[in-house]
Design an enzyme around this catalytic site. Structure first.
Site, PDB file in Angstrom:
ATOM      1  CB  ALA A 204      36.077  30.270 -59.623  1.00 23.89           C
ATOM      2  CB  ALA A 205      35.931  25.177 -57.873  1.00 25.17           C
ATOM      3  N   GLY A 208      29.958  29.264 -56.792  1.00 31.28           N
ATOM      4  CA  GLY A 208      28.841  29.997 -56.181  1.00 31.28           C
ATOM      5  C   GLY A 208      28.881  31.472 -56.540  1.00 31.28           C
ATOM      6  CE  LYS A 209      31.962  34.165 -51.905  1.00 31.02           C
ATOM      7  NZ  LYS A 209      32.133  32.752 -51.526  1.00 31.02           N
ATOM      8  CG  ASP A 274      35.491  32.946 -51.601  1.00 36.41           C
ATOM      9  OD1 ASP A 274      35.509  33.455 -50.470  1.00 36.41           O
ATOM     10  OD2 ASP A 274      34.726  32.017 -51.916  1.00 36.41           O
ATOM     11  CE1 TYR A 301      48.714  28.366 -51.960  1.00 36.58           C
ATOM     12  CE2 TYR A 301      46.437  28.214 -51.189  1.00 36.58           C
ATOM     13  CZ  TYR A 301      47.404  27.923 -52.140  1.00 36.58           C
ATOM     14  OH  TYR A 301      47.070  27.185 -53.243  1.00 36.58           O
ATOM     15  CB  CYS A 324      33.827  30.919 -44.707  1.00 39.27           C
ATOM     16  SG  CYS A 324      34.907  29.598 -45.257  1.00 39.27           S
TER      17      CYS A 324
HETATM   18  N1  SAH Z   1      34.518  30.985 -54.431  1.00 38.33           N
HETATM   19  C1  SAH Z   1      33.977  29.639 -54.282  1.00 38.33           C
HETATM   20  C2  SAH Z   1      34.556  28.903 -53.087  1.00 38.33           C
HETATM   21  C3  SAH Z   1      36.082  28.856 -53.110  1.00 38.33           C
HETATM   22  S1  SAH Z   1      36.806  27.778 -51.930  1.00 38.33           S
HETATM   23  C4  SAH Z   1      32.455  29.758 -54.206  1.00 38.33           C
HETATM   24  O1  SAH Z   1      31.937  30.810 -53.829  1.00 38.33           O
HETATM   25  O2  SAH Z   1      31.774  28.803 -54.566  1.00 38.33           O
HETATM   26  C5  SAH Z   1      38.492  28.006 -52.321  1.00 38.33           C
HETATM   27  C6  SAH Z   1      38.911  27.420 -53.660  1.00 38.33           C
HETATM   28  O3  SAH Z   1      40.268  27.825 -53.909  1.00 38.33           O
HETATM   29  C7  SAH Z   1      38.925  25.895 -53.732  1.00 38.33           C
HETATM   30  O4  SAH Z   1      38.048  25.465 -54.728  1.00 38.33           O
HETATM   31  C8  SAH Z   1      40.376  25.541 -54.085  1.00 38.33           C
HETATM   32  O5  SAH Z   1      40.475  24.471 -55.002  1.00 38.33           O
HETATM   33  C9  SAH Z   1      40.851  26.839 -54.714  1.00 38.33           C
HETATM   34  N2  SAH Z   1      42.332  27.041 -54.694  1.00 38.33           N
HETATM   35  C10 SAH Z   1      43.200  26.784 -53.695  1.00 38.33           C
HETATM   36  N3  SAH Z   1      44.456  27.119 -54.059  1.00 38.33           N
HETATM   37  C11 SAH Z   1      44.388  27.621 -55.326  1.00 38.33           C
HETATM   38  C12 SAH Z   1      45.340  28.132 -56.247  1.00 38.33           C
HETATM   39  N4  SAH Z   1      46.638  28.208 -55.918  1.00 38.33           N
HETATM   40  N5  SAH Z   1      44.904  28.559 -57.438  1.00 38.33           N
HETATM   41  C13 SAH Z   1      43.589  28.479 -57.777  1.00 38.33           C
HETATM   42  N6  SAH Z   1      42.630  28.004 -56.945  1.00 38.33           N
HETATM   43  C14 SAH Z   1      43.025  27.585 -55.737  1.00 38.33           C
END
Ligand code: SAH
Length: 388
Positions: A204-205, A208-209, A274, A301, A324
């Site tokens: 989520a971080a 945005g979504k 995402d 992954y 993206c």
């Molecule tokens: N959806 C977000 C962008 C996500 S970017 C938006 O729209 O703003 C991808 C994110 O996946 C990153 O923040 C990263 O920290 C997270 N991520 C990567 N591996 C992960 C895992 N195993 N579990 C949870 N989050 C993960």
């Protein structure tokens, strides 16, 4: 001087990209050096109607337009300045800093790779490959830059591309807008969140979504936002509180590949995936280095999130999968596996923007793709899936 893109991809990566782009591969690679033609932001419709926000900006002489399809999406024009003043001092910016400076950001000290300049002098800002991307005034002496120092090194006066500094608008601090690309705005839209639905955003971080899911459900969906990075979870909390959405989201720091064991009570109506990707579609790029091995590792992954989504979503529930990036391995091939190994079905997206992705008997024309050289957007992929 015109910036050139330096694409350092190995043969296998180029070969998989040519399966997507065919004769247009060069056009695609060349388009990566330009920013999107429109700079999009999403309007926080829980705080202001879109038309009211546009009126407010236009009263101050700001050029802004409403998107043709998505009511909550507005955009500012991106201008090209081919003639950057040429001066004798220069500073070299790293890749990340260059990709912000090229759109008008100031150059911060941590992004400085080298150069000799005096406080107050005129300088050109160069990419690590020596392309001039901006002209500005040095704020510090190059000799005074020490490891760990922060702050602005060069104030940018003219950059190769220019767009309004959205983060400096009062509307930004008031939480009325969120900078987000057009395809990215489409993702939460396709999930069509409704009141009382349990919606899980697995990666989520910075939110945005997630924030968009809250707005679309008028704050009435039960939204769970997971991310495994503590620093990014903190950023997300800041963003969600700026928008006024924090009380509508349950935020957790967690590895989303194991949600069904760590949160055994969690049953979702909808899931948004995402995941991290090779970001080949992110523009502008001043250069890029990638290997095919990076792509296959990421692809595996990413598939782990899809498998886990199937475990937590209810029968008949919907899942969006978006990236993206533009490789087949991270996009269509993961969807192929999701259909064959997990029994997911691809659903027709009800909004008609972008391009139908590669056609296949498994999903027909239901996968969405955006291409920088065709749509002027970042390269993007979106699939809407259903668990039967
Ligand atoms: N959806 C977000 C962008 C996500 S970017 C938006 O729209 O703003 C991808 C994110 O996946 C990153 O923040 C990263 O920290 C997270 N991520 C990567 N591996 C992960 C895992 N195993 N579990 C949870 N989050 C993960």
């Amino acid at each position: 001087m015109v910036a050139t893109v330096f694409i350092d991809y190995d043969e296998e990566l180029i070969s998989t990209l040519s399966k997507v782009y065919g004769d247009d591969l060069y056009k695609f690679l060349d388009s990566l050096k330009r920013p999107p033609s429109r700079y999009y932001v999403r309007v926080n419709t829980l705080r202001t109607p879109t038309d009211e926000l546009i009126r407010r900006l236009r009263v101050r002489g700001i050029e802004v337009y409403k998107d043709e399809y998505l009511d909550e999406a507005i955009y500012f024009p991106v201008r090209h300045n081919p003639n950057i003043p040429s001066v004798s001092n220069y500073v070299i910016a790293d890749k990340k800093a260059s990709e912000s400076v090229i759109l008008g950001s100031d150059l911060y000290i941590p992004g400085v790779l080298g150069g000799k300049f005096r406080k107050g002098s005129e300088v050109n800002i160069l990419t690590p490959y020596g392309d001039v991307i901006a002209y500005g005034i040095a704020i510090v002496d190059s000799e005074d830059i020490k490891k760990g120092s922060k702050g602005v090194a060069v104030k940018t006066i003219k950059s190769l591309y220019e767009v309004i500094k959205v983060r400096e608008l009062p509307e930004y601090s008031e939480g009325l807008i969120y900078p987000q690309s057009l395809p990215s705005i489409l993702v939460s839209r396709l999930l069509n969140p409704q009141a009382n639905e349990v919606i899980v955003d697995m990666c989520a971080a910075p939110g945005g979504k997630t924030g968009h899911l809250v707005e679309l459900s008028k704050g009435k969906a039960v939204v769970y936002a997971f991310d495994h990075s503590l620093r990014k979870v903190e950023d997300m909390i800041k963003e969600l509180s700026r928008l006024g959405h924090l009380s509508s989201v349950k935020v957790f720091k967690a590895d989303s590949r194991y949600l069904h064991t760590d949160f055994p009570w969690l049953i979702a109506d909808k899931v948004l995936i995402d995941p991290p990707c090779s970001t080949l579609g992110v523009i502008p790029k001043v250069f890029d280095v990638k290997r095919y091995k990076d792509i296959t590792t990421l692809s595996k992954y990413q598939f782990q999130f899809i498998s886990e989504a199937v475990r937590i979503v209810r029968k008949g529930g919907l899942i969006t999968y978006s990236t993206c990036t533009v490789t087949l391995e991270e996009n269509e091939e993961n969807i192929r596996r999701a259909i064959k190994e997990l029994g997911l079905e691809v659903v027709e997206p009800y909004i008609k923007v972008g391009t139908r992705g590669l056609v296949d008997e498994l999903w027909g024309e239901y996968l969405l793709r955006f291409h920088p050289h065709i749509h002027g957007t970042p390269g993007y992929f979106i699939a809407l899936l259903k668990k039967n």
